[in-house]
Design a protein around this motif. Structure first.
Motif, mmCIF file in Angstrom:
data_model
loop_
_atom_site.group_PDB
_atom_site.id
_atom_site.type_symbol
_atom_site.label_atom_id
_atom_site.label_comp_id
_atom_site.label_asym_id
_atom_site.label_seq_id
_atom_site.Cartn_x
_atom_site.Cartn_y
_atom_site.Cartn_z
ATOM 1 N N LEU A 119 0.827 -1.212 0.000
ATOM 2 C CA LEU A 119 0.000 0.000 0.000
ATOM 3 C C LEU A 119 0.860 1.260 0.000
ATOM 4 C CD1 LEU A 119 -2.894 -0.971 2.432
ATOM 5 C CD2 LEU A 119 -2.976 -0.772 -0.048
ATOM 6 N N MET A 120 1.920 1.240 0.801
ATOM 7 C CA MET A 120 2.788 2.411 0.886
ATOM 8 C C MET A 120 3.389 2.744 -0.486
ATOM 9 S SD MET A 120 6.075 2.820 3.358
ATOM 10 C CE MET A 120 7.133 1.780 2.367
ATOM 11 N N LEU A 121 3.929 1.717 -1.147
ATOM 12 C CA LEU A 121 4.533 1.931 -2.468
ATOM 13 C C LEU A 121 3.469 2.300 -3.503
ATOM 14 C CD1 LEU A 121 7.047 -1.058 -2.483
ATOM 15 C CD2 LEU A 121 7.612 1.361 -2.338
ATOM 16 N N THR A 122 2.280 1.697 -3.340
ATOM 17 C CA THR A 122 1.179 1.988 -4.254
ATOM 18 C C THR A 122 0.782 3.456 -4.175
ATOM 19 O OG1 THR A 122 0.338 -0.244 -4.068
ATOM 20 C CG2 THR A 122 -1.216 1.432 -4.775
ATOM 21 N N VAL A 123 0.664 3.965 -2.953
ATOM 22 C CA VAL A 123 0.257 5.353 -2.772
ATOM 23 C C VAL A 123 1.309 6.288 -3.364
ATOM 24 C CG1 VAL A 123 -0.170 7.148 -1.058
ATOM 25 C CG2 VAL A 123 -1.162 4.882 -0.760
ATOM 26 N N GLN A 124 2.587 5.960 -3.158
ATOM 27 C CA GLN A 124 3.651 6.829 -3.666
ATOM 28 C C GLN A 124 3.635 6.891 -5.190
ATOM 29 O OE1 GLN A 124 7.210 5.305 -1.835
ATOM 30 N NE2 GLN A 124 6.683 6.137 0.170
ATOM 31 N N GLU A 125 3.625 5.735 -5.819
ATOM 32 C CA GLU A 125 3.625 5.711 -7.281
ATOM 33 C C GLU A 125 2.290 6.230 -7.816
ATOM 34 O OE1 GLU A 125 6.239 5.030 -9.110
ATOM 35 O OE2 GLU A 125 5.117 5.389 -10.956
ATOM 36 N N GLY A 126 1.197 5.812 -7.141
ATOM 37 C CA GLY A 126 -0.136 6.210 -7.581
ATOM 38 C C GLY A 126 -0.330 7.720 -7.551
ATOM 39 N N SER A 127 0.237 8.369 -6.543
ATOM 40 C CA SER A 127 0.046 9.819 -6.429
ATOM 41 C C SER A 127 0.720 10.554 -7.577
ATOM 42 C CB SER A 127 0.608 10.328 -5.101
ATOM 43 O OG SER A 127 0.024 9.631 -4.044
ATOM 44 N N ILE A 128 1.917 10.055 -7.979
ATOM 45 C CA ILE A 128 2.603 10.678 -9.119
ATOM 46 C C ILE A 128 1.696 10.610 -10.342
ATOM 47 C CG2 ILE A 128 4.590 10.548 -10.653
ATOM 48 C CD1 ILE A 128 6.116 9.161 -8.364
ATOM 49 N N LEU A 129 1.102 9.420 -10.548
ATOM 50 C CA LEU A 129 0.230 9.233 -11.713
ATOM 51 C C LEU A 129 -1.060 10.033 -11.573
ATOM 52 C CD1 LEU A 129 0.598 5.355 -12.103
ATOM 53 C CD2 LEU A 129 1.700 7.109 -13.494
ATOM 54 N N LEU A 130 -1.535 10.147 -10.328
ATOM 55 C CA LEU A 130 -2.856 10.733 -10.108
ATOM 56 C C LEU A 130 -2.922 12.199 -10.536
ATOM 57 C CD1 LEU A 130 -5.700 10.345 -9.115
ATOM 58 C CD2 LEU A 130 -4.925 10.771 -6.778
ATOM 59 N N PHE A 131 -1.909 12.993 -10.160
ATOM 60 C CA PHE A 131 -1.929 14.412 -10.535
ATOM 61 C C PHE A 131 -2.036 14.578 -12.050
ATOM 62 C CE2 PHE A 131 0.320 15.096 -6.390
ATOM 63 C CZ PHE A 131 -0.623 15.944 -5.838
ATOM 64 N N ALA A 132 -1.170 13.873 -12.763
ATOM 65 C CA ALA A 132 -1.161 14.007 -14.222
ATOM 66 C C ALA A 132 -2.484 13.543 -14.810
ATOM 67 C CB ALA A 132 -0.011 13.213 -14.815
ATOM 68 N N THR A 133 -3.019 12.451 -14.249
ATOM 69 C CA THR A 133 -4.286 11.921 -14.762
ATOM 70 C C THR A 133 -5.425 12.906 -14.528
ATOM 71 O OG1 THR A 133 -3.471 9.735 -14.169
ATOM 72 C CG2 THR A 133 -5.801 9.918 -14.722
ATOM 73 N N LEU A 134 -5.481 13.464 -13.329
ATOM 74 C CA LEU A 134 -6.536 14.433 -13.028
ATOM 75 C C LEU A 134 -6.453 15.627 -13.970
ATOM 76 C CD1 LEU A 134 -6.391 14.469 -9.116
ATOM 77 C CD2 LEU A 134 -8.210 13.521 -10.544
ATOM 78 N N GLY A 135 -5.235 16.085 -14.195
ATOM 79 C CA GLY A 135 -5.041 17.221 -15.086
ATOM 80 C C GLY A 135 -5.517 16.912 -16.489
ATOM 81 N N GLU A 136 -5.156 15.728 -16.964
ATOM 82 C CA GLU A 136 -5.524 15.358 -18.328
ATOM 83 C C GLU A 136 -7.034 15.147 -18.442
ATOM 84 O OE1 GLU A 136 -3.853 15.601 -20.917
ATOM 85 O OE2 GLU A 136 -4.837 14.373 -22.449
ATOM 86 N N ILE A 137 -7.657 14.632 -17.379
ATOM 87 C CA ILE A 137 -9.115 14.491 -17.395
ATOM 88 C C ILE A 137 -9.758 15.861 -17.574
ATOM 89 C CG2 ILE A 137 -11.126 14.023 -15.925
ATOM 90 C CD1 ILE A 137 -9.631 11.616 -14.810
ATOM 91 N N PHE A 138 -9.240 16.827 -16.832
ATOM 92 C CA PHE A 138 -9.772 18.184 -16.930
ATOM 93 C C PHE A 138 -9.620 18.708 -18.366
ATOM 94 C CE2 PHE A 138 -10.952 22.322 -15.643
ATOM 95 C CZ PHE A 138 -11.440 22.224 -14.347
ATOM 96 N N THR A 139 -8.413 18.510 -18.910
ATOM 97 C CA THR A 139 -8.143 18.991 -20.270
ATOM 98 C C THR A 139 -9.057 18.311 -21.283
ATOM 99 O OG1 THR A 139 -5.841 19.272 -19.625
ATOM 100 C CG2 THR A 139 -6.314 19.341 -21.965
#
Lengths: 420, 312
Positions: free
Chosen positions: B11-31
């Motif tokens: 979970l710890m590693l998942t959250v770390q890697e996932g958060s990096i992906l999450l920002f970019a994904t959220l941004g692209e969803i908005f775009t």
């Protein structure tokens, strides 16, 4: 290198109102210390005398072909540092480089460099071997040296203008192991390994062998878990592997073969949280990456090897060779002062600075073994050595030969993880 | 080796890697919700990473570094916005150009940093009292750095803005039917510019988290294709910020499977298989997507990738 002053200059720049994005990125370009010298280049070697005896004022161009960008942090970076080292030592030398060359396109890069006047060409990736051998056959008046392969005039499977060379780390991994065995609390070592080839297996084995030496006198047995990445450059995988080794397997010393300092950085972040986890340098001195977690490590200086080849090409003293540089090879002098504890940067391979937390008796042992290996008085792989299945691989008193080391495809007793 | 420890590590590693992906994904969803396809994520992310690293290296100011990373990435996204909104060029081509530009520029500008072995201190984790003591999940979710905590909030914020505000309704309607939106008095161009800029800004945050959080030294191509994973994640999460949380963590978790299996002594599946998984799954989702009759359910904006011009 005045990192501080250049950094201050930088701050001034920023203060001068140079803001904005592109500038922000550009700052890094301006701010980074120019002409920085690392510990690698701080040594003086006797090889330079070769150049001074040369009466001619003729210049020579050496070409370097790299598989990655010089900013790759590992392999190509080290080779380019070696090139820089040679260029700084040899006043008559010009160098040309081609980076990020695909392995199938090496011949094109070679032709380009020859077109630019290169008389000697270094190709620094295993995959460049066949292309280099073909080019060597085509250009008998140009000298070639290929890194990490097995084709050369000396070996009899290529033309005489082709040499091959490699810097070998297994002895240094053994010395790392000595430090690891003394520092581990849990008796569990972790190893983040790149690709399952004999070179990496040999390094894991030497590491474990060293750890067993110092751990056994402390009443500990060593277990080593390995995580295979199947890649040379994989910071993401290395971070996860290192974390899993510490969290799941209770490892507290992490050896690695991967091109970035990631494993050391993970160890350092544990140290910051108060957990004693140790790691090493790889390829170059990374002690700054982990001021607390860094024990020592294997460092390569390709420079003396390049000077050797280039000087031979320059003075028409070329002969095809197959270099397998180990501790003591290309060192400026053979007999050193045994009383010195930290290992000086000398020769083609050497140890990164030793962390002061390593017990004195172990530091002394490391220094002793270093000097012994330099004179070929000691070989880490001396029997009896069993593999992880209990099969005897080296009999009592038997020393591993070059071929045994070169083709090692078995893991020693103490390694838990089977080969993939 | 305890079961609980293994789960916590995953979970710890998942959250770390996932958060990096999450920002970019959220941004692209908005775009993409506004109808603009920006394939420049990888390039914007790496420019964000380089900028934040450079600023911390030279000034030691983390806040300034993150802000400038956001700005740098945002400005790069505006290049895409100008090309695709004002000049109405092919958005795929323009996005690819942004990626190539970002990778090349960062390699060139970052070279001295790589050669001088510049490094910075990573952003420290800040454990949240009480919450971090929850068994198993506590230390995985609540012993992270501040940017990760921001990602928890931001996902809901983006969802709220897109689906619960007037502005979000405008963004979505522009993405669905720009001429209709235009006739209703919505400024299509402004909305699309803003949405693309939001995407760029969040991408910069991804890059800053990547380098300042977990890999605090500079080397070429440090983003390692995460931008493309984020592009895939947008489809995977069917343009919904809330699904994106699950998607990002799911993709992040797949990256931890290799090390987890090896550490518990399960070696049957090689590392390469796990490295392939995110892309395989994306292809699978795309395949299912293309066979589905009601694409509406998938949330794909109807005008995605189509330049809008009043004349046509």
């Amino acid at each position: 290198m005045s990192e501080k002053s250049s950094r201050r200059d930088f701050v001034k720049l920023v203060a001068a109102g140079v803001g904005g994005v592109a500038v922000g990125a550009g700052i890094g370009y301006l701010a980074a210390p120019k002409g920085s010298t690392t510990t690698i280049t701080s040594t003086t070697t006797a090889s330079t005398t070769v150049t001074q005896t040369s009466p001619s004022t003729q210049r020579l161009t050496a070409g370097f072909i790299y598989v990655g960008p010089v900013g790759d942090y590992g392999w190509t970076y080290a080779h380019d540092k070696g090139r820089e080292y040679a260029k700084n030592k040899l006043a008559w030398l010009d160098t040309k480089t081609v980076e990020s060359v695909e392995e199938a396109k090496v011949q094109g890069a070679i032709e380009t460099l020859i077109g630019q006047g290169a008389k000697i060409i270094f190709t620094t990736s295993f995959g460049f071997m066949d292309g280099t051998a073909e080019a060597a056959a085509k250009h008998p008046d140009i000298y070639f040296a290929h890194c990490s392969g097995y084709k050369s005039g000396a070996a009899g499977n290529a033309t005489q203008n082709l040499s091959t060379y490699f810097a070998e780390f297994y002895q240094l991994y053994y010395l790392n192991g000595l430090a690891a065995g003394a520092m581990t609390e849990s008796g569990v070592l972790g190893y983040v390994a790149a690709v399952p080839i004999p070179e990496v297996i040999r390094h894991i084995n030497a590491f474990v062998l060293g750890a067993q030496q110092t751990a056994s006198v402390r009443g500990k047995t060593i277990k080593c878990y390995v995580q295979w990445l199947n890649q040379w450059f994989d910071p993401e995988g290395a971070k996860k592997a290192a974390t899993s080794l510490v969290e799941n397997n209770n490892a507290d010393v992490l050896g690695f073969t991967e091109d970035t300092p990631t494993v050391l950085q993970v160890a350092e972040s544990y140290q910051k949280q108060g957990k004693k986890v140790w790691s090493f340098s790889h390829y170059s001195d990374m002690s700054k990456e982990g001021p607390n977690a860094h024990l020592t490590g294997q460092v390569v200086n390709w420079g003396p090897i390049y000077i050797d080849f280039i000087s031979k090409a320059y003075s028409n003293a070329w002969e095809s060779v197959d270099y397998w540089a180990r501790i003591g090879d290309f060192a400026p002098y053979r007999w050193a002062n045994l009383s010195k504890v930290s290992i000086k940067s000398e020769g083609a391979v050497y140890l990164a600075p030793l962390n002061p937390v390593i017990p004195q008796d172990v530091k002394d042992l490391i220094a002793l073994r270093w000097e012994e290996m330099k004179e070929l008085l000691f070989e880490p792989f001396t029997g009896p050595i069993k593999d992880m299945d209990g099969k005897i691989r080296l009999k009592e008193g038997e020393r591993a030969t070059h071929d045994i080391l070169w083709n090692m495809d078995w893991q020693i007793e103490g390694v838990v993880t089977p080969l993939p | 080796m305890e079961f609980g420890t293994i789960i916590t590590t995953i979970l710890m590693l998942t959250v770390q890697e996932g958060s990096i992906l999450l920002f970019a994904t959220l941004g692209e969803i908005f775009t993409e919700r506004s109808g603009i396809l920006n394939l420049g994520l990888e390039g914007m992310m790496i420019i964000g990473a380089l900028t934040s690293f450079t600023i911390v290296y030279t000034t030691g100011n983390y806040l300034l570094a993150v802000l400038l990373a956001i700005t740098a990435s945002l400005m790069l996204s505006l290049v895409h916005a100008f090309a695709s909104i004002s000049l109405r060029v092919n958005q795929t081509v323009s996005g690819l150009a942004i990626t190539i530009l970002g990778l090349g520029l960062s390699s060139f500008l970052g070279r001295p940093l790589a050669l001088s072995r510049a490094r910075v201190e990573p952003i420290p984790a800040i454990p949240i009292p009480i919450l971090k003591d929850i068994p198993i999940v506590g230390s995985a979710f609540f012993n992270q750095n501040i940017i990760v905590y921001l990602s928890y909030i931001l996902a809901f914020l983006v969802w709220f803005i897109l689906f619960k505000t007037n502005f979000g309704l405008n963004v979505r309607s522009v993405g669905e039917n720009p001429s209709m939106a235009d006739s209703l008095g919505i400024n299509v161009f402004a909305i699309r510019y803003i949405s693309t800029a939001v995407g760029g800004a969040l991408c910069g945050l991804s890059g800053a988290l990547l380098i300042l959080g977990y890999y605090p030294s500079w080397y070429d191509g440090i983003t390692l294709g995460r931008g493309w994973i984020a592009v895939a994640l947008v489809i995977f999460s069917s343009w919904n910020p809330l699904y994106a949380i699950a998607g990002a963590y799911f993709f992040g978790m797949m990256g931890t499977l290799n090390s987890t299996f090896q550490s518990i002594g399960f070696y049957a599946i090689p590392a390469d298989f796990f490295r392939m998984l995110p892309y395989t799954l994306t292809i699978l989702v795309l395949t299912i997507f293309s066979y589905t009759k009601s694409k509406k359910k998938f949330g794909v904006p109807a005008a995605l990738g189509q330049p809008y011009s009043r004349e046509s």
